[in-house]
Enzyme design. Structure first.
Site, PDB file in Angstrom:
ATOM      1  N   ASP A 134       0.786  -1.232   0.000  1.00 58.43           N
ATOM      2  CA  ASP A 134       0.000   0.000   0.000  1.00 58.43           C
ATOM      3  C   ASP A 134       0.820   1.285   0.000  1.00 58.43           C
ATOM      4  OD1 ASP A 134      -2.536   1.192  -0.156  1.00 58.43           O
ATOM      5  OD2 ASP A 134      -2.618   1.532   1.997  1.00 58.43           O
ATOM      6  N   HIS A 145       2.636   4.128   6.522  1.00 56.91           N
ATOM      7  CA  HIS A 145       2.426   4.837   5.267  1.00 56.91           C
ATOM      8  C   HIS A 145       1.228   5.779   5.272  1.00 56.91           C
ATOM      9  CE1 HIS A 145       0.155   1.022   4.810  1.00 56.91           C
ATOM     10  NE2 HIS A 145      -0.729   1.776   4.186  1.00 56.91           N
TER      11      HIS A 145
END
Length: 997
Positions: A151, A411
């Site tokens: 991701d 992230h």
């Protein structure tokens, strides 16, 4: 990425498999169940734990235990550890151990989080991996061997190198440019061997799998729906639950699945298909998931003879073992990264390089404090009698900050792509962790200093610690509320210093002191107010800097400049300032005897806010509505001159009549000793910027324009580890945004004679939008009417004022090649100053001698990447550790305080410098003698869980006949004694065992 529509896909399939054709050879489909659990995005960690995370592990463990054919991969260790320590029963823990031992539950990646790859520093990536891997090895005796970076918004070439060093056999990524992914699919190039470093040998390469256009999700197969916050609904009904599998519905599910598999089969070279089953926040009701999927897979497998497909639940390891056994020869990818990332034409994910700049700065400062605290604590525990400090308490303080720094690498954390309340959580965790380490460091310095026998009003006792393993000469700054001071060192000698008015606090004063500190060592200073005439007492007073004022100058539009110049200089640079504009005009550099035109100006990109009609910028993407425009109308300037430092203060006003500046540049040139220790101090122009508050829908940059003939080529770093060449790419759409890149620590522009290097304390976005130009995105403030963003408070209405710090280096490429790595580390790990009130004993100079510690000094091309006492309880001997796990789980082992984690990094590429790029041999026993007597040295994998002599990674056949890049030979063999040889760009990790005192 968004899946393509099914109708065109089915039309393609109809052309590829006409009814009369024979089926393809059997396809083996590896269904890998997973749940993507963001460690903070739209909800806080505790909210996620309550709403769905705990139920993921509760229900998955139950379902895997019921059916041996089922599998699951677990990724983020922060959540798993919270569940293990705070939720799991003894029965569940026993079940997990059995599932792990039999391979039905597999830990992949194994870090605390799935870290971002664009704006994180590789030191912090290693930290969060080490934290997670240490827990898994200590608890289960397992070591992750496959990554799952599905991701993060783009992929860095630092990652394959780090994962190879950690012992991984294969690497999974997903988010790369949409047009590149499409081309790779069409050419069956989604799998390759990635050599992330041009200096390291092929032993640091890794097999890499790019997920296809469907990404890590499996739309249409979510029977548990979406979680409900703050907790599970009482009626058990969740939004977006798929209809159950029944006799009536099973044909639609099987057709959807078979067609999806057949589409994927055309994009890969082997008959083995990786089919990720899951998505964000899935499997909180694993019973519903598995019960329905069992039926679908059984139905598909009934007709294998018809469509050539056989499905089974699998771990990631099951899939890669099958691919590896196929023995194909794979294409090699070099050290180029997959940045920036665009998901479609106007969605260049380059905005997050600068989103929430304040959090990015705090994260890096926390990391630097942790780095200093680790080595200070290690030195203290190994050497000192512990008068005031319990080592167990000290480890707790470090562990809290290790966890917080690891967490913010997620992230959706350091990227600034989270909801407001989640950002508050990250800040709270970092601040609390930093407070604990500050207390630890204060306790250590108290333990090394005289007892407090009564305060002297206004006086301070300063301990300055150098966390680098080199001697550092630098200027430290303290802010005081009085100008008349006397400063002496630990021997009672006066210290070179100057006093000046503080730049943003008119009633305060900045005290600047010149200091030289050996590696991993302290200096002690007494700072006290002068009570009488210093001439009468014989005291040496700091020089009081003088200030020149230059009134406001309006922004000139095409008028002649450069007619009236003033200069500021040290022994390396002369900076010319144009008093007609109050802007920098040029810089003369002594080594090359060249004057380079250099001007700096704040500018802004304007962006639109109506998501219904225009492409917009948001936390993730950068979509400017046009070119950058000047963000100021007038500039005021001051030059504050002293014998140690001359400071240039430039205040930029958005409107002529504004009382307060929106922007400022504070630049310093220092004068230090003419020695190798003072070289880094001389060869830099230090700058701090003041940016904000911004107007709405503005993205603020600082553009530096030069007369260097750069051809619009930029160089920027991957995670502070290595540099990437970034030529300007002409795109039909969104060219400005798609030529932005992440700058974590370093960037540069150059022509044949000279190079301009920018070093940064934190991550930013960077670009070269013109020949000789480099611009840094410093701050963003955005609002738009996107309903999803408003509903989830994922907006960027950031009205804060930020103060990013940069160092500028200018000179011949030969000079800057040698200086930039060490200068970047000197910026990142500046000496730590600890202040406390002065006491009578210290005032009289009665010292206990603790400051005469022996320095730790490494060669100039080798960096001490970490020196810490991790506090792990496992045995370094793998067989012994497994035996302990099987026999004696009842008794808690004690942390080993004599086992030190040491990691060394060679700073230079193989051909970067004729001297500094050479291999370096280090005698660890000699270098570390100041810490105690070294008993043994063990070389370990990057995260410490493997003995490198026992770590045998898979080899993959490649189409590249060359076995390695650059001139590095095979990886260095494990040391047989205290001497180790480190080759260019190598990172070597060791356990150092010290003798008991």
């Amino acid at each position: 990425m968004e899946p393509r529509g099914w109708l065109p896909l089915l039309l393609q399939l109809g052309l590829m498999w006409p009814p009369w054709a024979q089926p393809e050879p059997q396809l083996r489909v590896f269904v890998v169940p997973h749940s993507h659990m963001d460690v903070g995005w739209l909800h806080t960690i505790q909210e996620n734990m309550q709403a769905y995370v705990a139920n993921v592990y509760n229900s998955v463990v139950e379902e895997l235990t019921l059916e041996k054919k089922r599998r699951f991969i677990a990724v983020e260790q922060e959540y798993f550890r919270l569940w293990w320590d705070g939720v799991a029963s003894d029965k569940q823990k026993g079940q997990v151990r059995q599932l792990v031992a039999t391979g039905r539950l597999e830990f992949v990646l194994g870090g605390q989080v799935m870290h971002d790859e664009a704006v994180t520093h590789f030191d912090d990536q290693i930290l969060q991996l080490t934290e997670g891997h240490g827990f898994l090895y200590e608890t289960f005796g397992v070591r992750p061997q496959f990554s799952w970076q599905v991701d993060p918004f783009g992929a860095s070439s630092t990652t394959p190198t780090l994962f190879a060093l950690a012992g991984f056999n294969a690497h999974v990524i997903s988010r790369i440019d949409y047009d590149l992914k499409e081309a790779m699919q069409d050419n069956r190039q989604l799998q390759f061997v990635w050599r992330g470093s041009r200096s390291l040998s092929a032993q640091q390469e890794i097999f890499t799998h790019v997920l296809d256009q469907f990404g890590y999700c499996s739309e249409g197969f979510y029977w548990d729906g979406d979680p409900v916050f703050p907790g599970p609904p009482k009626n058990g009904l969740y939004p977006f639950m798929e209809i159950p599998v029944t006799e009536d519905t099973i044909p639609s599910f099987t057709n959807l699945l078979v067609n999806n598999v057949l589409a994927r089969a055309t994009w890969f070279r082997t008959p083995h298909i990786l089919w990720p089953w899951g998505c964000d926040r899935q499997f909180f009701n694993a019973s519903l998931q598995f019960t329905n999927m069992d039926r679908v897979m059984e139905e598909v497998n009934k007709f294998t003879d018809k469509h050539g497909i056989r499905m089974k639940y699998a771990s990631l390891g099951n899939y890669f073992r099958a691919v590896h056994a196929h023995r194909l020869s794979w294409k090699v990818r070099d050290h180029q990264d997959f940045l920036p990332y665009s998901s479609e034409i106007f969605h260049a994910w380059t905005g997050f390089y600068a989103s929430r700049s304040g959090l990015k700065g705090l994260a890096r400062r926390a990391s630097a404090l942790l780095y200093a605290g680790e080595s200070m604590f290690t030195r203290y525990v190994l050497l000192a009698p512990h008068r005031f400090l319990d080592p167990a308490w000290g480890l707790q303080q470090l562990q809290q900050l290790r966890w917080a720094v690891s967490e913010v690498q997620h992230h959706d954390a350091i990227t600034g792509t989270h909801a407001g309340k989640v950002g508050d959580m990250f800040v709270e965790h970092l601040s609390t962790g930093m407070q604990g380490v500050h207390k630890l460091m204060a306790s250590i310095t108290q333990d090394r200093s005289p007892a407090n026998s009564g305060p002297e009003p206004g006086g301070h006792f300063a301990v300055v610690y150098n966390p680098l393993a080199w001697t550092v000469t630098t200027i430290i700054t303290l802010t005081l509320d009085f100008p008349n001071v006397s400063i002496t060192d630990e021997s009672g000698r006066p210290v070179p210093a100057q006093v000046q008015s503080s730049k943003e606090m008119p009633s305060a004063y900045d005290l600047r002191m010149l200091t030289t500190i050996p590696g991993l060592s302290y200096r002690h200073y007494s700072i006290r107010p002068s009570r009488s005439s210093q001439k009468a007492t014989g005291e040496t007073a700091p020089f009081v800097a003088s200030t020149q004022h230059f009134g406001p100058r309006l922004r000139r539009r095409g008028r002649q400049v450069g007619c009236h110049l003033v200069l500021v200089e040290n022994d390396c640079y002369t900076v010319f300032l144009d008093t007609d504009t109050n802007l920098m005009h040029s810089i003369w550099e002594r080594r090359s005897n060249r004057t380079v035109r250099v001007t700096q100006s704040f500018m802004e990109y304007h962006v639109k806010s109506d998501s219904n009609h225009d492409p917009i910028s948001d936390n993730y993407v950068f979509t400017p509505s046009g070119r950058a425009e000047p963000a100021w109308e007038a500039v005021r300037m001051e030059i504050v001159e002293g014998p140690l430092v001359t400071e240039i203060r430039q205040y930029f006003y958005r409107e002529v009549n504004d009382n307060e500046p929106t922007f400022a540049i504070y630049s310093w040139l220092a004068r230090g000793p003419q020695s190798s220790d003072g070289e880094l101090l001389c060869h830099r122009i230090e700058q701090e910027y003041r940016v904000g508050p911004l107007e709405l829908n503005r993205e603020a940059i600082l553009r530096t324009s030069t007369d260097l003939n750069t051809g619009q080529v930029l160089h920027s770093d991957n995670n502070g580890y290595q540099m990437q060449r970034r030529p300007y790419r002409q795109n039909m759409w969104n060219t400005i945004a798609r030529n932005y890149y992440p700058m974590v620590q370093m960037a540069s522009i150059e022509d044949l004679p000279s190079r301009l290097v920018l070093l940064s304390e934190q991550a930013h976005g960077i670009s070269s939008q013109g020949n000789g130009q480099v611009e840094v995105m410093l701050h963003r403030r955005l609002w738009n009417n996107d309903q999803w963003a408003l509903d989830n408070n994922v907006t960027l209405n950031d009205s804060s004022v930020v103060h990013p710090v940069f160092w500028l280096l200018l000179g011949p490429r030969t000079l800057t090649s040698g200086l930039r790595q060490r200068s970047g580390l000197a910026l990142q790990h500046r000496p730590v100053v600890m202040l406390r009130e002065m006491n009578e004993t210290a005032h009289r100079g009665s010292w206990n001698g603790s400051w005469k510690q022996e320095a730790v000094t490494l060669p100039s091309s080798v960096h001490l990447q970490i020196l810490s006492i991790p506090g792990w309880k496992y045995s370094s001997n793998h067989t012994k550790h497994l035996r302990t796990l099987q026999k004696d789980r009842e008794h808690e082992a004690k942390a080993d305080l004599r086992r030190v984690l040491l990691r060394l990094q060679h700073l230079y590429e193989v051909d970067q410098d004729p001297v500094l790029s050479r291999p370096v041999t280090v005698n660890l026993q000699s270098v570390l003698r100041g810490l105690g007597s070294v008993v043994s040295v063990e070389e370990r994998s990057l995260t410490g869980t493997w003995d490198v002599s026992e770590m045998h990674r898979w080899t993959w056949s490649t189409r590249d006949p060359h076995g390695h890049r650059g001139n590095s030979s095979r990886p260095s063999p494990p040391p047989r004694g205290p001497k180790v040889t480190i080759y260019p760009k190598e990172i070597r990790t060791f356990f150092i065992h010290f003798q008991e005192q």
